[in-house]
Design an enzyme around this catalytic site. Structure first.
Site, PDB file in Angstrom:
ATOM      1  CE  LYS A  53      -3.946   2.098   0.027  1.00 32.58           C
ATOM      2  NZ  LYS A  53      -4.977   1.873  -0.984  1.00 32.58           N
ATOM      3  CB  SER A 113      -3.381  -0.819  -3.621  1.00 33.48           C
ATOM      4  OG  SER A 113      -4.591  -0.101  -3.572  1.00 33.48           O
TER       5      SER A 113
END
Length: 368
Positions: free
Chosen positions: A162, A230
């Site tokens: 992330k 992401s």
């Protein structure tokens, strides 16, 4: 001799702030909150810069886990990786994947799922999408491998990262200090951050020898076959989760992966299923096999050529619906058809994650 055992629970969510199904695991005794090391989530936002379903879910998880553990929510968020991927287009089902580490009497000689986590320092806006993010991510991947007790890069089958993105406020802050940023397009910054993070994974695992800064977001020949990155507005650092197999770990969970060469590469999905010990004999897993399927994790990206196997797609040309939203729905449908489930973790934006238009797909399953 006691060994670590990876635990994975897949539970539905009614909305991005719904933690009830995770709390039910705690209340039933199926999971000890002290064992949780990471939570992945698919939330029903747009997956773009202003997708605050990700931040909402992280906040809800932090407060819930803080209450359960008797800790400050910020302290919980600082040590537990919470990776929220926005966008459940098509038939994708919003859900959480709760990753935890328990203890068993002895390791599994055949090898079992191993989990490791690590974090980079916070990035300054001028570092996002550039070499500092690549190098810091590579260091964090190595640290997560060490945390999992995995020395061989070939034993790593999936690396979830992330990463942050640039906002107008963050860009202005950099300019005020006399610094430039990789891009002033906030949406484009998501792709550069994802790409730099993926190339950091590739560098750590020896999939590439070097990463010239000019290659980030341009040279698609450089990529990782196991990275899934992401980007989100809710953080400033990279959070890294490494999943692999190790004979030092216990349990019946195992992981395998393959690389989809394009968005409709069903054989790659089936190869990953077979690698995890499942048998997609007639194209879709039969019910008994579906019960052993613990998780499917994949990347989705429209091909930059505007073609899929020589035929035109309009994902980049649709001004109403973002291209990555189309891609998630398409790849999600292909995988759902293969596994007979819709609660699959499909993340959009696959810059340097697999070949152009394709991406990694990983399967976690319980051994027969």
């Amino acid at each position: 001799m006691p060994a670590r055992q990876a635990l994975l629970h897949r539970v539905p969510m009614r909305h991005p702030g719904d933690t009830a199904t995770i709390e039910a695991l705690f209340d039933s005794g199926a999971l000890d909150p002290r064992q949780v090391v990471a939570v992945l989530g698919k939330t029903e936002g747009n997956g773009c810069v202003n997708d605050f379903t990700r931040a909402y879910a992280v906040q809800a998880l932090s407060f819930m886990l803080g209450r359960r553990l008797g800790e400050d929510p910020e302290a919980v968020a600082a040590r537990i990786a919470m990776v929220m991927s926005g966008g459940t287009e098509g038939g994708l089902s919003p859900h959480f994947l709760v990753l935890a580490v328990g203890e068993a009497a002895a390791p599994n000689p055949a090898g079992a799922l191993a989990i490791g986590t690590a974090f980079t320092p916070d990035f300054a806006p001028e570092e996002v999408g550039r070499t500092p993010q690549v190098l810091a991510t590579a260091a964090a991947v190595r640290a997560a491998m060490a945390d999992a007790g995995i020395a061989d890069p070939a034993a790593v089958h999936y690396v979830q990262v992330k990463c942050p993105l640039l906002t107008s406020e963050r860009i202005a802050a950099a300019k005020a200090r006399g610094m430039s940023v990789a891009t002033e397009d906030t949406y484009h910054s998501m792709g550069l951050s994802r790409g730099a993070s993926a190339l950091g994974v590739a560098l750590a695992l020896g999939e590439v020898a070097a990463v010239p800064e000019a290659a980030i977001g341009t040279d698609w020949s450089l990529h990782s076959g196991v990275a899934s990155t992401s980007a989100g507005v809710e953080l400033l650092r990279n959070e890294v989760i490494v999943l692999g197999n190790s004979p030092a770990w216990a349990g019946d969970l195992t992981i395998a992966h393959a690389v989809m060469r394009d968005a409709i590469d069903l054989p790659a999905v089936q190869a990953a299923l077979r690698g995890a010990g499942l048998r997609p004999e007639d194209g879709q897993l039969p019910p008994g096999q579906q019960e052993r399927l613990a998780a499917v994790l994949a990347k989705a990206e429209p091909s930059s050529t505007g073609l899929i196997r020589g035929r035109r797609h309009i994902m980049w040309d649709d001004s109403d619906i973002n291209a990555t939203r189309h891609a998630r729905a398409l790849v999600g449908g292909v995988i759902a058809g293969a596994v007979g489930r819709t609660d699959i973790f499909v993340s959009g934006g696959a810059e340097h994650q697999g070949p152009d238009g394709g991406g990694p797909v990983a399967v976690v399953a319980r051994r027969a």
